[in-house]
Scaffold this motif. Structure first.
Motif, PDB file in Angstrom:
ATOM      1  N   UNK B 275       0.801  -1.219   0.000  1.00  0.00           N
ATOM      2  CA  UNK B 275       0.000   0.000   0.000  1.00  0.00           C
ATOM      3  C   UNK B 275       0.836   1.272   0.000  1.00  0.00           C
ATOM      4  N   UNK B 277       2.144   3.068  -2.173  1.00  0.00           N
ATOM      5  CA  UNK B 277       1.773   4.065  -3.162  1.00  0.00           C
ATOM      6  C   UNK B 277       0.492   4.794  -2.766  1.00  0.00           C
ATOM      7  N   UNK B 278      -0.325   4.137  -1.982  1.00  0.00           N
ATOM      8  CA  UNK B 278      -1.637   4.697  -1.661  1.00  0.00           C
ATOM      9  C   UNK B 278      -1.634   5.522  -0.385  1.00  0.00           C
ATOM     10  N   UNK B 279      -0.508   5.512   0.307  1.00  0.00           N
ATOM     11  CA  UNK B 279      -0.442   6.333   1.501  1.00  0.00           C
ATOM     12  C   UNK B 279      -0.344   7.785   1.065  1.00  0.00           C
TER      13      UNK B 279
END
Lengths: 350, 350
Positions: B275, B277-279
């Motif tokens: 995850x 990249x999604x933080x």
DNA sequence: ACGATTACTGGAATCGTTACCAGTACTTCC
DNA sequence: GGAAGTACTGGTAACGATTCCAGTAATCGT
């Protein structure tokens, strides 16, 4: 190279029988001498020979779709922690959600294990016949098998969990909700689908079939499903994804589309993620005790292996928990229209 | 209950030898009849008996600190994918970073496996003596062993990766950097520490010892280290964490402290996260091919098991990659002072 | 003092398979 | 027609442990 029981017997001047008895904890006259030779030779009983004679392997099989899925990794950890205490070794195999792999894997386990913890790929495909014929106890984990009600199982309340998600979204005012479901021929896939729909139905909400995308529990299918849902003429105001990997795929799609959660769209997933809290917004999820599922499955299996289990199958169902963090809010008036098609990118995640 | 080779022989009217030969693929006169009885009886050769006779178990051991760590889960997946093709079963064990557990686990594997892939808990503690005496090939994964240069290994360029992180932070202008290191008696712990310090040193930057916190690669230690670093009178402008779990712990601490990344503090971690990249901001990391490490280790082990390996040990070192996302930026003038103590909460993560 | 009990002992069979070693039948070749 | 080769066959002995079954010596009870 490695000492056998015969070597010990010869050096200690006794018979192999006597050494064997010493190993089994019986008292023998020359206990001290035998123990001494065992230590000088650094002798350890050959487990394979033991297994052949006794029919007990002191090993179990753990068959999951994919260890790199954090949920199954947690399950594996739970299983392994109990089995270490029981001094059982664990064979780990991935089926990749394929019934053919599952069959091959289970066949390869016959005769090598005392029991199996299985997450079946498909409810309809029962690959346990050979294991059953060989009297190998089986515990089903997270998923049931059509004809497998006679097997112990450790599930979670998937219908209830999915209903919690639905009710949470309903209570915020969502009516047009996208459902990213798992395969309907798996227990959690079907139950989460049905539980979600039932809860919506109870509130008088009927979901348009185009709002239901059936994925395969893998990341990519969550990504694709999300693209489809957002390409619809009339947009959804919320999405529920039925497992962790599809949730990640969905979030990636939303990220690539530049859709802000929860401003433009509310999102809730089944299964917690290690980083769920650190996302922005923090992800609301239906969580469940993953490690404990593994622990309980291993305990049930132990009982079966020791023949101590009750004659009829045990079915454990654990409760889910709705963790409200920050990825859901009432639908915004501005987000009633469809996402413009120009915002939908070409390509895949990662 | 389960048919033996003797049952087949009797029913087919031949000797067990003949059946055994048929199983081994040799041509026999009654091949058709024997094959037929094998199928009616649903006979499968008993693997345990085979192992006893042949000394080959068709199993390997995979010993890691913790499968629920995504890196080791990925490794396990890589190992498993190759071993399935080779029709080898994989025993999975967790050591929880404990040398005692490791010793127990490795002893339990003697005689049950044809080879072992091991992530040793400590460089100084070599628990492989028994395996070596039993001539069990061993491949070291991700970590070396003090006296184990004669063993094959698959590592990553940890010094190089840590240097990449250091250089990235240096190039942005950071000089006061917090290092959350792993245990110095593990290969990656030591190498990442040394590589990081060396790169700083080459740029003329000396790190105050109080800026170096030695963790244990687990989540909680990353959390605590971060609290300590931020409680210092003179604040750090950036933090580097030496593995994935400690990164997560650190991020939790930053989140609880309400410190904005990268505005107030830059952060970079070793190991990518699903995850990352999604933080927000997307996490910059040093990434490395985890699944491939498992795949290569299994290939090396296969060669050893088949006796095809070159006489001297093979050491594979894979390259790391700096993924610049969004968690690092030049230090802000405003963040030169210490974080007020009032912002440091009491308690622990989760 | 003598049979019964206790506390051991080791030989041999066994688990299910593979491998060595003769042995038999049939073909081939000069 | 006889020697040599080919293509099989099955009996038996392993692999390394456990366990049944006698057997022996010492102790006990009366």
């Amino acid at each position: 190279m490695v000492a056998t029981i015969g070597d010990v017997a010869r050096l200690a001047g006794v018979s192999t029988t006597t050494v064997s008895r010493h190993l089994a904890g019986q008292r023998i006259r020359e206990a001290a001498a035998v123990q001494a030779t065992i230590e000088t030779l650094d002798f350890r009983a050959n487990e394979v020979a033991r297994s052949l004679k006794s029919g007990v392997t002191r090993s179990i099989g753990l068959v999951v779709p994919d260890v790199s899925n954090p949920f199954f990794a947690a399950v594996a950890k739970g299983v392994e922690s109990v089995s270490r205490q029981l001094e059982l070794n664990v064979f780990l195999s991935n089926t990749d959600e394929s019934v053919e792999r599952e069959r091959a894997v289970l066949q390869g386990l016959v005769g090598r294990v005392d029991g199996v913890i299985l997450v079946p790929a498909r409810e309809e495909t029962d690959n346990t016949a050979e294991l059953r014929r060989a009297n190998v106890p089986i515990v089903l984990l997270d998923r049931r098998l059509r004809g497998g009600n006679d097997l112990d199982s450790v599930l979670v309340d998937s219908p209830g969990g999915a209903a919690q998600a639905a009710e949470h979204l309903l209570s915020l005012g969502h009516r047009r909700i996208g459902l990213i479901s798992g395969p309907l021929d798996t227990t959690p896939g079907r139950e989460r689908h049905d539980g979600f729909m039932a809860a919506l139905g109870a509130a008088g909400v009927e979901l348009d079939p185009t709002l239901i995308r059936i994925g395969d529990f893998k990341l990519e299918s969550g990504y694709q499903a999300t693209l489809r849902l957002l390409g619809l003429p009339s947009a959804v105001t919320a999405i529920f994804a039925a497992n962790n990997l599809m949730s990640i795929g969905a979030l990636r799609a939303l990220h690539h589309l530049g859709i802000r959660v929860p401003d433009e769209l509310s999102f809730i997933g089944f299964d917690d993620l290690e980083l769920a809290e650190l996302l922005s917004p923090p992800l609301s999820v239906i969580s469940r005790p993953a490690v404990e599922q593994g622990v309980l499955a291993m305990r049930l299996l132990r009982n079966r292996i020791e023949g101590a289990g009750s004659p009829k199958a045990q079915h454990i169902v654990l409760e889910t928990r709705l963790l409200v963090r920050g990825s859901c809010r009432p639908p915004q008036p501005s987000s009633d229209g469809a996402i413009p098609a120009t915002r939908i990118p070409i390509g895949n995640p990662s």
